[in-house]
Write a protein that holds these residues in place. Structure first.
Motif, PDB file in Angstrom:
ATOM      1  N   ALA A 156     -20.926   8.971  28.676  1.00 23.14           N
ATOM      2  CA  ALA A 156     -20.312   7.992  27.760  1.00 23.14           C
ATOM      3  C   ALA A 156     -18.705   8.650  27.798  1.00 23.14           C
ATOM      4  O   ALA A 156     -16.867   8.809  27.738  1.00 23.14           O
ATOM      5  CB  ALA A 156     -20.145   7.115  26.759  1.00 23.14           C
ATOM      6  N   CYS A 207     -15.468   8.255  28.849  1.00 24.34           N
ATOM      7  CA  CYS A 207     -15.325   6.709  29.503  1.00 24.34           C
ATOM      8  C   CYS A 207     -14.144   6.535  29.968  1.00 24.34           C
ATOM      9  O   CYS A 207     -13.035   6.637  28.566  1.00 24.34           O
ATOM     10  CB  CYS A 207     -15.967   6.718  28.357  1.00 24.34           C
ATOM     11  SG  CYS A 207     -16.373   4.310  28.777  1.00 24.34           S
ATOM     12  N   CYS A 215     -13.653   0.602  27.494  1.00 21.05           N
ATOM     13  CA  CYS A 215     -16.025   0.995  26.830  1.00 21.05           C
ATOM     14  C   CYS A 215     -15.591  -0.124  25.410  1.00 21.05           C
ATOM     15  O   CYS A 215     -17.134   0.487  25.183  1.00 21.05           O
ATOM     16  CB  CYS A 215     -15.255   2.408  26.046  1.00 21.05           C
ATOM     17  SG  CYS A 215     -14.967   3.254  28.015  1.00 21.05           S
TER      18      CYS A 215
END
Length: 117
Positions: free
Chosen positions: A92, A95, A103
């Motif tokens: 992530a 992200c 996200c």
């Protein structure tokens, strides 16, 4: 957030999980919590023979995703939550290119986990 996981290490972790039974084992151990589960229980729950399970557990252990401890004659396996968090953070990282609204669904998953909150 800076994640200290190099790309080759991330590939190793993902490779260890890139098989159906190993992924099922890891998810079962994550669900089981830090107390872990005996190998026999894991084999029954996942539906694999003990010798096949041993191979899968060895691969997960070598990758650092699970750990084993001996209790009497049993081996108890547990997930390595630090390794899992590091891999998830790596995936992530950066992200959405600075667009947090993309996200947001990922961030909303954490409240579903009582231990994660």
């Amino acid at each position: 957030m800076t994640v200290s996981l190099a790309l080759p290490r991330a590939v190793d972790l993902l490779s260890a999980l890139a098989q159906g039974h190993r992924l099922a084992v890891f998810r079962l151990l994550v669900k089981a919590g830090p107390e872990g589960l005996p190998a026999g229980v894991i084999a029954r729950e996942v539906g694999v023979r003990p010798n096949t399970l041993s191979t899968h557990l060895a691969i997960l252990d070598h990758a650092g995703l699970v750990h084993a401890r001996r209790e009497g004659r049993s081996l108890i396996y547990s997930a390595d939550y630090a390794a899992m968090r590091t891999l998830m953070s790596f995936l992530a990282e950066d992200c959405c290119g600075g667009r947090p609204e993309i996200c947001a669904p990922l961030a909303e998953l954490a409240p579903d986990c009582g231990a994660c909150a």
